[in-house]
Design an enzyme around this catalytic site. Sequence first.
Site, mmCIF file in Angstrom:
data_model
loop_
_atom_site.group_PDB
_atom_site.id
_atom_site.type_symbol
_atom_site.label_atom_id
_atom_site.label_comp_id
_atom_site.label_asym_id
_atom_site.label_seq_id
_atom_site.Cartn_x
_atom_site.Cartn_y
_atom_site.Cartn_z
ATOM 1 N N HIS A 82 -8.467 27.694 19.156
ATOM 2 C CA HIS A 82 -7.258 26.916 19.413
ATOM 3 C C HIS A 82 -6.039 27.670 18.902
ATOM 4 C CE1 HIS A 82 -4.733 23.438 20.123
ATOM 5 N NE2 HIS A 82 -4.139 23.751 18.984
ATOM 6 N N ASP A 161 -4.514 9.601 19.163
ATOM 7 C CA ASP A 161 -3.623 10.759 19.039
ATOM 8 C C ASP A 161 -2.602 10.774 20.162
ATOM 9 O OD1 ASP A 161 -2.714 13.421 18.099
ATOM 10 O OD2 ASP A 161 -3.490 14.011 20.058
ATOM 11 N N ARG A 168 5.613 10.211 17.836
ATOM 12 C CA ARG A 168 6.185 11.228 16.939
ATOM 13 C C ARG A 168 7.242 12.049 17.658
ATOM 14 N NH1 ARG A 168 1.210 14.453 15.718
ATOM 15 N NH2 ARG A 168 2.671 15.889 14.749
ATOM 16 N N SER A 183 -3.867 15.794 14.326
ATOM 17 C CA SER A 183 -3.744 15.697 15.779
ATOM 18 C C SER A 183 -4.562 16.801 16.456
ATOM 19 C CB SER A 183 -2.257 15.812 16.152
ATOM 20 O OG SER A 183 -2.077 16.019 17.519
ATOM 21 N N LYS A 187 -8.702 16.428 18.324
ATOM 22 C CA LYS A 187 -9.010 16.815 19.707
ATOM 23 C C LYS A 187 -10.091 17.894 19.758
ATOM 24 C CE LYS A 187 -4.594 17.216 20.437
ATOM 25 N NZ LYS A 187 -3.190 16.980 20.671
HETATM 26 N N1 URA Z 1 -0.193 20.103 18.924
HETATM 27 C C1 URA Z 1 -0.881 18.947 18.861
HETATM 28 O O1 URA Z 1 -1.833 18.751 19.598
HETATM 29 N N2 URA Z 1 -0.481 18.033 17.976
HETATM 30 C C2 URA Z 1 0.565 18.212 17.150
HETATM 31 O O2 URA Z 1 0.858 17.349 16.366
HETATM 32 C C3 URA Z 1 1.262 19.422 17.235
HETATM 33 C C4 URA Z 1 0.849 20.351 18.126
#
Ligand code: URA
Length: 434
Positions: A82, A161, A168, A183, A187
């Site tokens: 990631h 999320d 946010r 977050s 995922k």
């Molecule tokens: N990418 C995400 O998936 N979440 C965040 O909070 C910031 C970047």
Amino acid sequence: MRMVDLIQKKRDGYNLTAQEIHWMIQNYTQSKIPDYQMSAFAMAVFFQGMCDRESTDLTQAMIESGKQISLEQIQGIKVDKHSTGGVGDTTTLVLAPLVCACGAPVAKMSGRGLGYTGGTIDKLESVPGFHTELTNEQFIQLVNTNQIAIIGQSTELTPADKKLYSLRDVTATVDSIPLIASSIMSKKIAAGADAIVLDVKVGSGTFMKTVKDARSLARLMVAIGKGVGKDMVAILSDMSQPLGNAIGNALEVREAIATLQGKGPEDLRQLCFVLGAHMLILSKQANTIKEAEQMLAKAISSGKALEKFQQFISAQGGDASIVDHPEKLPVAKYVYEIRTKRSGYIHKILPESVGMAAMMLGAGRKTKQSLIDLSVGLVLQKKVGDFVSKGETWIQVFSQNSENPEIDALLSDSLLIDSSPIQKGNPFIYEFIQ
Ligand code: URA
Ligand code: CA
């Protein structure tokens, strides 16, 4: 339990219990807690932070808010990668076939671009016929047959999320380290990998502007992953200029092909080798970084990595002949050049401005609903540290128009030239966190 008490507790700097966090996320997902209370809570976290244990509980609660993907039917150790997002980051297109050619199975879920950061799924869709809408069964079967498949982000993963991230975005609470870490990690963990390699970007074009902040984010994500039994490595890599030369969907596919042929830009190659080496170690295909790097180099020189790329493209409906005929990829109507206004050494190529210019050309989305143009984008001819003479081309613009005064001005402003020499491409990888 009452949400107002949890907001107050966090506001006053206390830690929430696992039970309180799970209760809050569950009720928020079911819309029993309103957005205004969740916004207040996010702001309290922004100022007071969260300890590692709370961040891990928040991650776990968000994972449990939706479905989780099981990759158990796929043999071998599944390693995911990631990146926290950058400009012109073409690494996944190169890395997936590259590590796969070295024996590591790749079962990857990727996203679309938003704002000035691109997304792997959009880039892949510039290959005629390629699609990522696979059922779970098709996805698993493809990985078991070819050891590689990439699907789009499922809407059923981590709904908490999704809700919280949109909130946010409009309440100035995106850049909180515990909220970013939970977050991203929710995922990644819900997507089922056994091990995760994180590429945490540092620089003006990304969330973390300093090595210190990027280190804190990386440490927390590694701790969260380990806390739920995943093998983890994070690297901190530079994003103070765009990665590689190409920015834009079809242009980045071309750049990925060149890199798989051993002809890509040096910074992109280097990053793919560092990330790839760690992926091979975590998937137990190599014992040392040196051994892993030799495997990666051989996969490129033997043509095996490129062959894997073609197999992967064909298996998902794409036209693999683009490798030999890149003109089959979407092509912009005009290509023109922007020239330097003075002589000297390039000190900066501001990634956020270059990314914004690519988005304005149509390569990226302003909002989730925007349509994108896969053919347009930018190709850098120079990088930080290069000497340029006045009037030299430093960037090419691929556009549907023969000129774009506003975009061209933005690009010219993103280039900082000074008479003093500056070291080229150094340091590029800042550190590793394990
Ligand atoms: N990418 C995400 O998936 N979440 C965040 O909070 C910031 C970047
Ligand atoms: Ca690139």
